[in-house]
Scaffold this motif. Structure first.
Motif, PDB file in Angstrom:
ATOM      1  N   LYS A 136      60.611-101.267  15.793  1.00 17.92           N
ATOM      2  CA  LYS A 136      59.466-102.049  16.287  1.00 17.92           C
ATOM      3  C   LYS A 136      58.424-102.291  15.194  1.00 17.92           C
ATOM      4  CE  LYS A 136      59.553-102.724  20.900  1.00 17.92           C
ATOM      5  NZ  LYS A 136      60.156-101.670  21.716  1.00 17.92           N
ATOM      6  N   LEU A 137      58.200-101.308  14.321  1.00 17.16           N
ATOM      7  CA  LEU A 137      57.009-101.359  13.455  1.00 17.16           C
ATOM      8  C   LEU A 137      57.301-101.542  11.968  1.00 17.16           C
ATOM      9  CD1 LEU A 137      54.821 -98.624  15.199  1.00 17.16           C
ATOM     10  CD2 LEU A 137      54.777-101.097  15.545  1.00 17.16           C
ATOM     11  N   TRP A 138      58.559-101.510  11.550  1.00 18.28           N
ATOM     12  CA  TRP A 138      58.903-101.785  10.149  1.00 18.28           C
ATOM     13  C   TRP A 138      59.418-103.199  10.004  1.00 18.28           C
ATOM     14  CZ3 TRP A 138      62.134 -96.912   8.326  1.00 18.28           C
ATOM     15  CH2 TRP A 138      61.243 -95.848   8.061  1.00 18.28           C
ATOM     16  N   PRO A 139      59.156-103.886   8.891  1.00 19.19           N
ATOM     17  CA  PRO A 139      58.252-103.419   7.845  1.00 19.19           C
ATOM     18  C   PRO A 139      56.812-103.388   8.340  1.00 19.19           C
ATOM     19  CG  PRO A 139      59.115-105.616   7.347  1.00 19.19           C
ATOM     20  CD  PRO A 139      59.777-105.186   8.592  1.00 19.19           C
ATOM     21  N   GLY A 140      56.054-102.369   7.877  1.00 19.95           N
ATOM     22  CA  GLY A 140      54.666-102.233   8.303  1.00 19.95           C
ATOM     23  C   GLY A 140      54.109-100.869   7.958  1.00 19.95           C
ATOM     24  N   PRO A 141      52.814-100.665   8.288  1.00 11.93           N
ATOM     25  CA  PRO A 141      52.106 -99.470   7.816  1.00 11.93           C
ATOM     26  C   PRO A 141      52.358 -98.197   8.634  1.00 11.93           C
ATOM     27  CG  PRO A 141      50.589-100.897   8.966  1.00 11.93           C
ATOM     28  CD  PRO A 141      51.897-101.628   8.937  1.00 11.93           C
ATOM     29  N   LEU A 142      53.636 -97.847   8.805  1.00 13.14           N
ATOM     30  CA  LEU A 142      54.007 -96.619   9.502  1.00 13.14           C
ATOM     31  C   LEU A 142      54.878 -95.773   8.582  1.00 13.14           C
ATOM     32  CD1 LEU A 142      54.450 -94.883  12.145  1.00 13.14           C
ATOM     33  CD2 LEU A 142      56.561 -96.201  12.413  1.00 13.14           C
ATOM     34  N   THR A 143      54.528 -94.491   8.437  1.00 18.12           N
ATOM     35  CA  THR A 143      55.326 -93.563   7.641  1.00 18.12           C
ATOM     36  C   THR A 143      55.869 -92.475   8.546  1.00 18.12           C
ATOM     37  OG1 THR A 143      54.048 -93.993   5.634  1.00 18.12           O
ATOM     38  CG2 THR A 143      55.251 -91.913   5.714  1.00 18.12           C
ATOM     39  N   LEU A 144      57.173 -92.242   8.470  1.00 16.59           N
ATOM     40  CA  LEU A 144      57.836 -91.253   9.328  1.00 16.59           C
ATOM     41  C   LEU A 144      58.345 -90.081   8.509  1.00 16.59           C
ATOM     42  CD1 LEU A 144      59.908 -93.742  11.507  1.00 16.59           C
ATOM     43  CD2 LEU A 144      57.908 -92.424  12.246  1.00 16.59           C
ATOM     44  N   LEU A 145      58.169 -88.882   9.043  1.00 16.50           N
ATOM     45  CA  LEU A 145      58.765 -87.703   8.409  1.00 16.50           C
ATOM     46  C   LEU A 145      60.202 -87.568   8.881  1.00 16.50           C
ATOM     47  CD1 LEU A 145      56.252 -86.724   7.053  1.00 16.50           C
ATOM     48  CD2 LEU A 145      56.492 -84.530   8.219  1.00 16.50           C
ATOM     49  N   LEU A 146      61.133 -87.457   7.946  1.00  9.07           N
ATOM     50  CA  LEU A 146      62.555 -87.312   8.277  1.00  9.07           C
ATOM     51  C   LEU A 146      63.130 -86.141   7.487  1.00  9.07           C
ATOM     52  CD1 LEU A 146      63.500 -91.107   8.039  1.00  9.07           C
ATOM     53  CD2 LEU A 146      63.180 -89.761  10.137  1.00  9.07           C
ATOM     54  N   PRO A 147      64.252 -85.576   7.969  1.00 11.31           N
ATOM     55  CA  PRO A 147      64.895 -84.512   7.185  1.00 11.31           C
ATOM     56  C   PRO A 147      65.358 -85.089   5.843  1.00 11.31           C
ATOM     57  CG  PRO A 147      65.857 -84.683   9.391  1.00 11.31           C
ATOM     58  CD  PRO A 147      64.970 -85.875   9.220  1.00 11.31           C
ATOM     59  N   ARG A 148      65.071 -84.370   4.765  1.00  8.90           N
ATOM     60  CA  ARG A 148      65.340 -84.862   3.411  1.00  8.90           C
ATOM     61  C   ARG A 148      66.846 -84.901   3.110  1.00  8.90           C
ATOM     62  NH1 ARG A 148      65.778 -82.293  -2.085  1.00  8.90           N
ATOM     63  NH2 ARG A 148      66.340 -80.391  -0.981  1.00  8.90           N
ATOM     64  N   ASN A 149      67.289 -86.004   2.514  1.00  9.62           N
ATOM     65  CA  ASN A 149      68.633 -86.052   1.946  1.00  9.62           C
ATOM     66  C   ASN A 149      68.575 -85.344   0.596  1.00  9.62           C
ATOM     67  OD1 ASN A 149      70.950 -87.006   0.391  1.00  9.62           O
ATOM     68  ND2 ASN A 149      71.209 -88.543   2.005  1.00  9.62           N
ATOM     69  N   ILE A 150      69.612 -84.582   0.258  1.00 10.30           N
ATOM     70  CA  ILE A 150      69.547 -83.813  -0.995  1.00 10.30           C
ATOM     71  C   ILE A 150      69.509 -84.696  -2.245  1.00 10.30           C
ATOM     72  CG2 ILE A 150      70.504 -81.588  -0.241  1.00 10.30           C
ATOM     73  CD1 ILE A 150      73.221 -82.656  -1.340  1.00 10.30           C
ATOM     74  N   LYS A 151      69.796 -85.998  -2.068  1.00  6.97           N
ATOM     75  CA  LYS A 151      69.668 -86.916  -3.210  1.00  6.97           C
ATOM     76  C   LYS A 151      68.209 -87.109  -3.628  1.00  6.97           C
ATOM     77  CE  LYS A 151      73.572 -89.900  -2.132  1.00  6.97           C
ATOM     78  NZ  LYS A 151      73.773 -90.921  -1.093  1.00  6.97           N
TER      79      LYS A 151
END
Ligand code: TXA
Ligand code: MG
Length: 355
Positions: free
Chosen positions: A93-108
């Motif tokens: 709904k909100l991307w692209p746009g001013p929302l930042t989400l915390l997600l589990p980190r990929n080891i890359k």
């Protein structure tokens, strides 16, 4: 270092300029670029030593992780190890746009980017220059705001030039940014989800999409500090002008009392022989006519969008006035007002809180 500054069309960025800047990113260099919120200082998100230079150049505390910017939903798999269903729903709904989400980190994603945390903050910016730069770079771009750490965030190309000239390879000047405050940061990995930083998308909008409440901790309102493990960056002083800034607010939202207290404080300081500025709104300027202070206007009281957009620029203008102190009026803590109050509380060195 030689810094190349390019004026770039914010709507249809020139191909050759974007290609040049992307080449610098691919080679491990730093490029400052406009987003719809504030300017970012970008490096290849998968290149640990390039990201290390971001911290150096900004003087950024090493425990303050940076946001990873993507241009395409496919890039989510490069940066995150898993994308929860609610994150998808918000992003759709909100991307692209001013929302930042915390997600589990990929080891890359190098630990430098996340300051050692197992989560990574991700956003897809809406600004054409930012999107084109990420696409041409081929990799996600790690970027904090393009200011010296602790100072007001840059909302115009000349703010970036002032802070970072001779420290980075490229500055892309795309003029004034749209929102003027940073992205909204949400942690959807907790139950209930938590607001980590109020920003350009009001939290009410996000609650409506999720159909449930988002917790707004005190530190997200700019009161107190975040617990270290949750959001290291939230504990550092931010956005502060060099001029001492005094914020006047009222718990009940009694704005007449606020104006009275601003006047009282200004007269007290002026009486001590200090030079004073008042940061206020169009509608209130006449109220302060008799007060011995320079008046700066953030915009109309009725237009939070305008106030947000002018906020950081006004804090930078304040530092050119040669005053000893400035007093700023609060806004209502609703919609964009939550982000504005967060920035004002963090930028101020003293708060006067009325009932
Ligand atoms: O609008 C924006 O978000 C701008 C533009 C350039 O995209 N960027 C920005 O970055 O504001 P910065 O570094 O000034 O603020 C990023 C915030 C910091 O407060 C940091 O602590 C938080 O995001 N952050 C980053 N990664 C995090 C993580 N894994 N967990 C918690 N907080 C995180
Ligand atoms: Mg910042």
């Amino acid at each position: 270092m030689d810094t190349r500054v390019f004026k770039v069309d914010p709507v249809r960025p020139e191909r050759d300029i974007v290609e040049y800047a992307a080449g610098v990113i691919r080679a491990g260099g730093l490029v400052a670029f406009p987003t719809e919120t504030v300017y970012g200082l970008g490096a290849d998100a998968l290149n640990a030593s390039a990201v290390a230079r971001i911290y150096e150049v900004k003087g950024r505390p090493l425990d303050n992780p940076v946001i990873v910017h993507i241009s395409d939903f496919n890039q989510l798999d490069i940066v995150a190890s898993r994308v929860p269903e609610e994150a998808y729903r918000l992003a759709e709904k909100l991307w692209p746009g001013p929302l930042t989400l915390l997600l589990p980190r990929n080891i890359k994603v190098p630990r430098k980017v996340t300051a050692g945390l197992e989560t990574v903050a991700v956003r897809m910016p809406a600004h054409p220059v930012a999107l084109e730069l990420i696409r041409a770079s081929k990799n996600p771009i790690a970027a904090p705001s393009a200011n010296i750490s602790g100072k007001p965030s840059p909302t115009r190309g000349d703010h970036v030039v002032r802070d970072l000239y001779s420290k980075v390879e490229v500055i892309l000047d795309g003029g004034e940014t749209l929102y003027g405050v940073e992205s909204t940061i949400i942690n959807i990995l907790t139950d209930p989800p938590k607001l980590l930083r109020p920003g350009a998308y009001p939290v009410e909008v996000i609650e409506e999409i999720l159909g449930r409440r988002i917790e707004v901790p005190d530190f997200a309102r700019g009161l107190g500090e975040a617990p270290q493990a949750l959001a290291p960056g939230m504990k550092h002083r931010h956005y502060a002008p060099n001029t001492e800034l005094i914020l006047v607010e009222s718990i009940r939202g009694d704005f007449d009392a606020v104006r009275g207290a601003v006047t009282g404080e200004a007269e007290k300081l002026a009486g001590k022989g200090l030079k004073v500025a008042i940061i206020s709104f169009k509608e209130h300027s006449s109220f302060y006519k008799g007060v011995k202070a320079q008046i700066l206007e953030l915009g109309s009281r009725e237009n939070m969008f305008e106030i947000a957009r002018n906020l950081f620029h006004t804090l930078r203008v304040l530092d050119t006035l040669n005053v000893d102190a400035a007093i700023v009026e609060c806004v209502e803590e609703r919609g964009l007002g939550l982000a504005i109050m967060n920035r004002l509380r963090k930028a101020s060195s003293k708060r006067i809180v009325l009932p």
